[in-house]
Each structure stands twice: as structure tokens, then as C-alpha cells.
Motif scaffolding. Structure first.
Motif, mmCIF file in Angstrom:
data_model
loop_
_atom_site.group_PDB
_atom_site.id
_atom_site.type_symbol
_atom_site.label_atom_id
_atom_site.label_comp_id
_atom_site.label_asym_id
_atom_site.label_seq_id
_atom_site.Cartn_x
_atom_site.Cartn_y
_atom_site.Cartn_z
ATOM 1 N N ASP A 194 -14.709 5.972 10.650
ATOM 2 C CA ASP A 194 -13.764 4.869 10.809
ATOM 3 C C ASP A 194 -13.343 4.826 12.263
ATOM 4 O OD1 ASP A 194 -12.048 2.725 10.090
ATOM 5 O OD2 ASP A 194 -11.626 3.686 8.169
ATOM 6 N N ILE A 195 -12.563 3.807 12.616
ATOM 7 C CA ILE A 195 -12.053 3.676 13.980
ATOM 8 C C ILE A 195 -10.598 3.239 13.939
ATOM 9 C CG2 ILE A 195 -14.334 3.039 14.875
ATOM 10 C CD1 ILE A 195 -13.189 0.144 15.181
ATOM 11 N N ALA A 196 -9.918 3.389 15.057
ATOM 12 C CA ALA A 196 -8.580 2.822 15.252
ATOM 13 C C ALA A 196 -8.522 2.254 16.659
ATOM 14 C CB ALA A 196 -7.499 3.878 15.053
ATOM 15 N N LEU A 197 -7.764 1.198 16.829
ATOM 16 C CA LEU A 197 -7.664 0.548 18.136
ATOM 17 C C LEU A 197 -6.434 0.985 18.923
ATOM 18 C CD1 LEU A 197 -8.689 -3.114 17.244
ATOM 19 C CD2 LEU A 197 -10.115 -1.291 18.193
ATOM 20 N N VAL A 198 -5.401 1.449 18.231
ATOM 21 C CA VAL A 198 -4.141 1.773 18.901
ATOM 22 C C VAL A 198 -3.715 3.215 18.645
ATOM 23 C CG1 VAL A 198 -1.703 1.166 19.184
ATOM 24 C CG2 VAL A 198 -3.396 -0.630 18.744
ATOM 25 N N ASP A 199 -3.632 3.622 17.373
ATOM 26 C CA ASP A 199 -3.111 4.955 17.079
ATOM 27 C C ASP A 199 -3.652 5.497 15.762
ATOM 28 O OD1 ASP A 199 -1.275 3.938 14.892
ATOM 29 O OD2 ASP A 199 -0.301 2.975 16.596
ATOM 30 N N VAL A 200 -3.683 6.813 15.695
ATOM 31 C CA VAL A 200 -3.948 7.542 14.452
ATOM 32 C C VAL A 200 -2.813 8.533 14.267
ATOM 33 C CG1 VAL A 200 -5.454 9.126 13.203
ATOM 34 C CG2 VAL A 200 -6.453 7.308 14.609
ATOM 35 N N ALA A 201 -2.150 8.458 13.119
ATOM 36 C CA ALA A 201 -1.050 9.369 12.813
ATOM 37 C C ALA A 201 -1.446 10.283 11.660
ATOM 38 C CB ALA A 201 0.206 8.583 12.437
ATOM 39 N N VAL A 202 -1.152 11.577 11.813
ATOM 40 C CA VAL A 202 -1.303 12.523 10.712
ATOM 41 C C VAL A 202 0.025 12.509 9.966
ATOM 42 C CG1 VAL A 202 -1.817 14.893 10.052
ATOM 43 C CG2 VAL A 202 -2.879 13.908 12.098
ATOM 44 N N TYR A 203 -0.008 12.033 8.712
ATOM 45 C CA TYR A 203 1.198 11.718 7.956
ATOM 46 C C TYR A 203 1.318 12.657 6.762
ATOM 47 C CZ TYR A 203 4.793 8.358 6.391
ATOM 48 O OH TYR A 203 5.969 7.738 6.032
ATOM 49 N N ASP A 204 2.495 13.206 6.570
ATOM 50 C CA ASP A 204 2.740 14.199 5.530
ATOM 51 C C ASP A 204 2.923 13.536 4.161
ATOM 52 O OD1 ASP A 204 3.174 16.552 4.228
ATOM 53 O OD2 ASP A 204 5.225 16.843 4.964
ATOM 54 N N GLU A 205 1.831 13.014 3.645
ATOM 55 C CA GLU A 205 1.786 12.440 2.297
ATOM 56 C C GLU A 205 0.422 12.775 1.709
ATOM 57 O OE1 GLU A 205 3.696 10.978 0.223
ATOM 58 O OE2 GLU A 205 5.420 10.181 1.295
ATOM 59 N N ARG A 206 0.329 12.791 0.383
ATOM 60 C CA ARG A 206 -0.932 13.103 -0.267
ATOM 61 C C ARG A 206 -1.791 11.858 -0.496
ATOM 62 N NH1 ARG A 206 -1.631 17.888 -3.266
ATOM 63 N NH2 ARG A 206 0.042 19.406 -2.951
ATOM 64 N N PHE A 207 -1.132 10.691 -0.629
ATOM 65 C CA PHE A 207 -1.853 9.507 -1.062
ATOM 66 C C PHE A 207 -1.606 8.339 -0.112
ATOM 67 C CE2 PHE A 207 -0.575 11.942 -4.866
ATOM 68 C CZ PHE A 207 -1.835 12.382 -5.262
ATOM 69 N N VAL A 208 -2.535 7.376 -0.123
ATOM 70 C CA VAL A 208 -2.415 6.180 0.698
ATOM 71 C C VAL A 208 -1.228 5.340 0.262
ATOM 72 C CG1 VAL A 208 -3.537 3.998 1.260
ATOM 73 C CG2 VAL A 208 -4.851 6.123 1.341
ATOM 74 N N ALA A 209 -1.099 5.103 -1.036
ATOM 75 C CA ALA A 209 0.043 4.369 -1.630
ATOM 76 C C ALA A 209 0.234 3.012 -0.971
ATOM 77 C CB ALA A 209 1.304 5.221 -1.555
ATOM 78 N N SER A 210 1.439 2.753 -0.425
ATOM 79 C CA SER A 210 1.770 1.415 0.084
ATOM 80 C C SER A 210 1.173 1.118 1.459
ATOM 81 C CB SER A 210 3.288 1.233 0.144
ATOM 82 O OG SER A 210 3.856 2.174 1.029
ATOM 83 N N ARG A 211 0.414 2.060 1.995
ATOM 84 C CA ARG A 211 -0.308 1.921 3.262
ATOM 85 C C ARG A 211 0.600 1.970 4.493
ATOM 86 N NH1 ARG A 211 -5.590 1.332 2.893
ATOM 87 N NH2 ARG A 211 -6.495 0.697 0.915
#
Length: 346
Positions: A194-211
Motif C-alpha cells: 500500500d502507499i500513503a501520500l501524507v502520513d502513516v500512524a501506528v494506532y493502538d487499536e486492534r481493528f479498522v472499525a470506523s477508519r
């Protein structure tokens, strides 16, 4: 498909942009689809005024393209792409690939960072003319549709080539436990997952959920392609650090934690939060950040949760300065004006 539409432009208008959950948890404005129809009308008129003859539309659930044409006096040859609709971001990716196959000279996008990310996956070297109609927008800008259409048309007609420049991106590679780094030993060029144009955050959640993400306390790490003061969203965290590196050839890695230095940043419209910055490091071309946590987490790409990293999985985030080609609309207009393009003979 034909590849001889050198005087043609593609338009990808996302009917879902500007309508996500950040209208509830923050104060993001609702960007309704009727206004997108009006913008597309102005884009079409701008395109025709500088000599564009053919336009391809991505089909969408609101029929933005057909509604923009309703009652519009134009001689443009307009086609709706014959494609299977999923009514998801995959439509934007598929439409970009089809427009590239048709040989369009430019793709005009209406959406936010997420829309442009989906388009950038398959647009190749076709220049993008992004118009902001989303929430946390760093990649696209607020731009009048007429000007955007004229700029896109000028570039397509070869009258403002120097107004196109490369934007950086992040390549994301995901690996299962015990999987070796693909391509590194063999010398092959890796294809990112995959790619990102601005940022990639490592987020402390297990699921994608509400995005969409809005809880800054759950951000563990952050990788940015750019740090622009005055921006909104997660990239504003990097822009508010005093020792940032302001260079289009460099990205930025941030590690956050409870014992870090407090930094105030607007992570969504009207949503200012204090994060704690532990570490800040510049990233040069090709440099990679490896993400591996004991507990499952989620990667948010351009502000939206997309990838679930299960226990033991590893992700590599690579800064790539050679991302999509993007039109600077004002520069395109200036180049054309100085060349006398807009001067008419008596």
C-alpha cells in the motif's frame, strides 16, 4: 481501450469525501455533493476554454458527472468509464488505471487525502490536479474549479509542463512472522502492499472499525512525507516540532509516548490535542522505518485506519520522494500567461 486521447482529461469525484465520522467527533464541515456538481461544471468550462476536447468521468453513486453536464452548454465529448462499481475507494483506483489506459493527459480529483491516495495507486505518471473536498487535507488544496480546469487543460495541451512536480509518498510493506524482506536480498524492486501520500500512524487499536482516527493518545508512531506549518491533521504534529527538517527530499519519523515533550496540534478541524513527543528523526530518500509491536495494532494511512497488524507481523515504511506528479495550478496559469496563451487576436 484506446491510448490515443492525448487531448483528454479524466475527472474522479468522490461522493463520499467530506462526510466521515469527524463531523461528529470534531467540527469538520460537511461538503455536500451538490457543491461537487457545481465545482465539476466549472472544471469542465475551464478545460474547454483552453482547448480540451474529451473528458472521462468515473461513475459514482450520486452521478456527479451527468448532473454537472445537465443544462451545461459545452461541445466537450464526455464519456462515463465502463467499469464495475463497488462504491468504495477501489472505484477511484480502478478509474485512475482506466484513465491512464485511455491516454488522458491529466486527472482532476475531487476529494481529500484518502481519495488522492486511492488514485495515486494506479495513476502512474499521469499528472494529478487535486481539488480539496474532504476533511483533513494536506495533499489537495482548496481551489476554484475554473482555475483547476484551466490548469489541468494547459498541462494536458503541453502549455505548462514546468508546473508539474513530484510529490513524495510512503511505501508500505507488510510481512508475516518469519517472512524475509521481499526483494532486499535478490535485488528485485519491491511492489508495496500500500502507499500513503501524507502520513502513516501506528494506532493502538486492534481493528479498522470506523477508519478515521481522532484519539491522539493512541498514536504510537508517526511517519510523515511533509511538514507544512498551517496544515491540519496528523501531519500538523510534525509541523509543530521546533527541530523539524523542512525539505521536500526528507520525511519525518516521530515516536510518541507518555514520557515525551508535550506538543499541541490540530489533528482534525476544531480538534486540538496535546501529544507527547519522545523522538523525532528525519528520513532521507529510500530510508525505512520498521514497525513491530508485541500487541496487535493498526496502521492509519492518510488519517484513515487501513491495515491491521496482527501479533508478530512487521511493517516497513519507506520514504519515497518520487510519488505522483502534481500540478501547481497557479504556476500553470502564470506560465501560460507569460507565454501569451490567453491573448486573443483582434
Amino acid at each position: 481501450m484506446s491510448t490515443n486521447n492525448t487531448n483528454s482529461v479524466g475527472i474522479i469525484a468522490n461522493p463520499a469525501s467530506g462526510r466521515d465520522i469527524r463531523r461528529l467527533v470534531a467540527h469538520g464541515a460537511v461538503f455536500n455533493n451538490d457543491e461537487k456538481v457545481n465545482i465539476v461544471r466549472r472544471v469542465l468550462l475551464g478545460l474547454e476554454a483552453v482547448g480540451i476536447e474529451r473528458v472521462f468521468f468515473m461513475p459514482d453513486s450520486f452521478s456527479i458527472g451527468p448532473k454537472a453536464l445537465d443544462g451545461l452548454q459545452t461541445e466537450l465529448d464526455v464519456s462515463i468509464l465502463p467499469m464495475l462499481k463497488t462504491f468504495s475507494q477501489r472505484d477511484s483506483t480502478q478509474a485512475a488505471a482506466l484513465m491512464g489506459a485511455e491516454g488522458v493527459g491529466c486527472i482532476v480529483t475531487l476529494g481529500g487525502d484518502g481519495t488522492n491516495r486511492a488514485v495515486a495507486k494506479e495513476c502512474g505518471d499521469v499528472p494529478l490536479m487535486p481539488i480539496s473536498t474532504g476533511t483533513n487535507n494536506v495533499f489537495p488544496t482548496m481551489l476554484e474549479g475554473t482555475i483547476a480546469g484551466m490548469a489541468a487543460g494547459l498541462v494536458t495541451c503541453g502549455l505548462a509542463d514546468k508546473a508539474v512536480q513530484r510529490a513524495p509518498r510512503l511505501n508500505i510493506f507488510c510481512e508475516q512472522p518469519n517472512e524475509s524482506n521481499r526483494g532486499e536480498d535478490s535485488g528485485n524492486v519491491e511492489t508495496p502492499d500500500d502507499i500513503a501520500l501524507v502520513d502513516v500512524a501506528v494506532y493502538d487499536e486492534r481493528f479498522v472499525a470506523s477508519r478515521a482516527i481522532w484519539d491522539a493518545s493512541k498514536i504510537k508512531e508517526l511517519v510523515l512525507t511533509r511538514v507544512e506549518p498551517g496544515s491540519i491533521g496528523l501531519s500538523s504534529i510534525g509541523a509543530h516540532t521546533p527541530d523539524r527538517v523542512d525539505s521536500p527530499e526528507h520525511g519525518l519519523y516521530l515516536r510518541l509516548g507518555s514520557d515525551g515533550q508535550p506538543v499541541l496540534a490540530p489533528i482534525a478541524p476544531g480538534l486540538l490535542r496535546e501529544v507527547r513527543l519522545v523522538e523525532s528523526l528525519p528520513l532521507g530518500p529510500g530510508e525505512t522505518v520498521t514497525v513491530k509491536h508485541e500487541q496487535p495494532c493498526v496502521l492509519a494511512l492518510d488519517g484513515e485506519r487501513e491495515i491491521e497488524l496482527r501479533q508478530g507481523m512487521t511493517a516497513r515504511l519507506q520514504f519515497n520522494p518520487n510519488g505522483p506528479r502534481v500540478i501547481d495550478a497557479r504556476k500553470a496559469i502564470d506560465i501560460a500567461a507569460r507565454a501569451g496563451v490567453f491573448v486573443r487576436q483582434n
